[in-house]
Write a protein that holds these residues in place. Sequence first.
Motif, PDB file in Angstrom:
ATOM      1  N   ASP A  80      48.594  31.862  31.942  1.00 26.98           N
ATOM      2  CA  ASP A  80      48.664  32.664  33.155  1.00 26.98           C
ATOM      3  C   ASP A  80      49.973  33.430  33.271  1.00 26.98           C
ATOM      4  O   ASP A  80      50.417  33.751  34.376  1.00 26.98           O
ATOM      5  N   VAL A  81      50.604  33.718  32.140  1.00 21.98           N
ATOM      6  CA  VAL A  81      51.837  34.506  32.137  1.00 21.98           C
ATOM      7  C   VAL A  81      51.584  35.787  31.346  1.00 21.98           C
ATOM      8  O   VAL A  81      50.729  35.812  30.455  1.00 21.98           O
ATOM      9  N   PRO A  82      52.314  36.866  31.661  1.00 19.81           N
ATOM     10  CA  PRO A  82      52.110  38.118  30.917  1.00 19.81           C
ATOM     11  C   PRO A  82      52.543  37.998  29.467  1.00 19.81           C
ATOM     12  O   PRO A  82      53.507  37.293  29.149  1.00 19.81           O
ATOM     13  N   ILE A  83      51.818  38.693  28.599  1.00 20.15           N
ATOM     14  CA  ILE A  83      52.108  38.660  27.166  1.00 20.15           C
ATOM     15  C   ILE A  83      52.227  40.076  26.619  1.00 20.15           C
ATOM     16  O   ILE A  83      51.380  40.934  26.889  1.00 20.15           O
ATOM     17  N   SER A  84      53.281  40.296  25.853  1.00 22.76           N
ATOM     18  CA  SER A  84      53.457  41.541  25.114  1.00 22.76           C
ATOM     19  C   SER A  84      52.970  41.326  23.686  1.00 22.76           C
ATOM     20  O   SER A  84      53.098  40.226  23.140  1.00 22.76           O
ATOM     21  N   VAL A  85      52.415  42.359  23.085  1.00 19.93           N
ATOM     22  CA  VAL A  85      51.812  42.249  21.756  1.00 19.93           C
ATOM     23  C   VAL A  85      52.522  43.181  20.778  1.00 19.93           C
ATOM     24  O   VAL A  85      52.704  44.369  21.059  1.00 19.93           O
ATOM     25  N   ASP A  86      52.911  42.635  19.645  1.00 18.61           N
ATOM     26  CA  ASP A  86      53.485  43.447  18.571  1.00 18.61           C
ATOM     27  C   ASP A  86      52.346  44.199  17.891  1.00 18.61           C
ATOM     28  O   ASP A  86      51.488  43.596  17.247  1.00 18.61           O
ATOM     29  N   LEU A  87      52.362  45.516  18.026  1.00 19.70           N
ATOM     30  CA  LEU A  87      51.312  46.349  17.431  1.00 19.70           C
ATOM     31  C   LEU A  87      51.830  47.138  16.235  1.00 19.70           C
ATOM     32  O   LEU A  87      51.303  48.209  15.911  1.00 19.70           O
ATOM     33  N   GLU A  88      52.857  46.596  15.581  1.00 22.28           N
ATOM     34  CA  GLU A  88      53.409  47.179  14.354  1.00 22.28           C
ATOM     35  C   GLU A  88      53.643  48.680  14.513  1.00 22.28           C
ATOM     36  O   GLU A  88      54.297  49.101  15.459  1.00 22.28           O
ATOM     37  N   ALA A  89      53.098  49.515  13.648  1.00 20.26           N
ATOM     38  CA  ALA A  89      53.319  50.960  13.766  1.00 20.26           C
ATOM     39  C   ALA A  89      52.149  51.670  14.424  1.00 20.26           C
ATOM     40  O   ALA A  89      52.103  52.896  14.466  1.00 20.26           O
ATOM     41  N   GLY A  90      51.177  50.884  14.929  1.00 18.93           N
ATOM     42  CA  GLY A  90      50.050  51.489  15.636  1.00 18.93           C
ATOM     43  C   GLY A  90      48.747  51.502  14.875  1.00 18.93           C
ATOM     44  O   GLY A  90      47.755  52.031  15.370  1.00 18.93           O
ATOM     45  N   TYR A  91      48.740  50.970  13.643  1.00 19.94           N
ATOM     46  CA  TYR A  91      47.498  50.848  12.860  1.00 19.94           C
ATOM     47  C   TYR A  91      46.755  52.176  12.694  1.00 19.94           C
ATOM     48  O   TYR A  91      45.531  52.198  12.584  1.00 19.94           O
ATOM     49  N   GLY A  92      47.484  53.268  12.672  1.00 21.56           N
ATOM     50  CA  GLY A  92      46.862  54.570  12.494  1.00 21.56           C
ATOM     51  C   GLY A  92      46.114  55.079  13.711  1.00 21.56           C
ATOM     52  O   GLY A  92      45.410  56.094  13.622  1.00 21.56           O
ATOM     53  N   GLN A  93      46.283  54.411  14.843  1.00 18.68           N
ATOM     54  CA  GLN A  93      45.561  54.784  16.055  1.00 18.68           C
ATOM     55  C   GLN A  93      46.311  55.870  16.826  1.00 18.68           C
ATOM     56  O   GLN A  93      47.541  55.962  16.784  1.00 18.68           O
ATOM     57  N   GLU A  94      45.560  56.667  17.553  1.00 20.27           N
ATOM     58  CA  GLU A  94      46.176  57.568  18.514  1.00 20.27           C
ATOM     59  C   GLU A  94      46.751  56.733  19.654  1.00 20.27           C
ATOM     60  O   GLU A  94      46.214  55.658  19.989  1.00 20.27           O
ATOM     61  N   PRO A  95      47.845  57.181  20.279  1.00 25.86           N
ATOM     62  CA  PRO A  95      48.448  56.398  21.355  1.00 25.86           C
ATOM     63  C   PRO A  95      47.468  56.003  22.457  1.00 25.86           C
ATOM     64  O   PRO A  95      47.499  54.860  22.928  1.00 25.86           O
TER      65      PRO A  95
END
Length: 253
Positions: free
Chosen positions: A81-96
């Motif tokens: 029940d606490v907020p979590i930030s996620v490491d998304l590396e360089a973005g996996y080639g996704q648009e922002p």
Amino acid sequence: MSNERVQQAAQTLKDLHGGSGPLVLPTVWDAWSARTAAGAGFTALTIGSHPLAESRGAEDGEGQTFAEVLEAVRPIIAAVDVPISVDLEAGYGQEPADLIAGLIDVGGAGLNLEDTVHSEGGRLRTTEEHAAYIGGLRAAADDAGVPIVINGRTDLFGRAGDDKAGVLDEAIARLQALVDAGADTVYPVKIHEDDDLIAAVVGAIAVPVNITAHPAKHTLERLAGLGVGRVTYGPLLQAAVTEHIKELLAGWR
């Protein structure tokens, strides 16, 4: 997770930054480690790409797809029940916009975004290119109405070898460009053992600076004294736990 709950989680994470001392976000990799850290009293967590990959038998450096990462982090976020930030590396080639949409869908309150483009031979984004990507993330989060906490990372020091001081000015300029583009915090990796470099970066950047720590070899007092605003463990907590497990098991072989 509903947008309202993600909005609340992101706002809570944002409000936790900028206090009287460093915000410590233990880096977790599964539901067990998340529950353990939350149970120890921490009010927010991060999911690290390296420990997450290790826990799934994958490689760090975008050895998983974006869809696989989302599938993996959803139950971790739901476990506490606490907020979590996620490491998304360089973005996996996704648009922002797609990256933000996926993060919100699984309930992520923040993200870490680095400038090493693993899908393109590990090249380093230019300052302008990385800032533009961070700016796109901020715009997409704003459009979604969710105050996602963006941690802009640079790997420049890690590429400098023994001459990290030689790239200090360039690194500061790179980090400042991320702040100008909308990053809430910045993350210069590979300087966690160098007090002079940490102090120089902290002194030059107005937003909280994220520094990697080892939970047994470093101290919160040291990093607080250097003005560090945010502390995460990268892969070092998982590594420390691994060594302790080996010690526990050694007499049972």
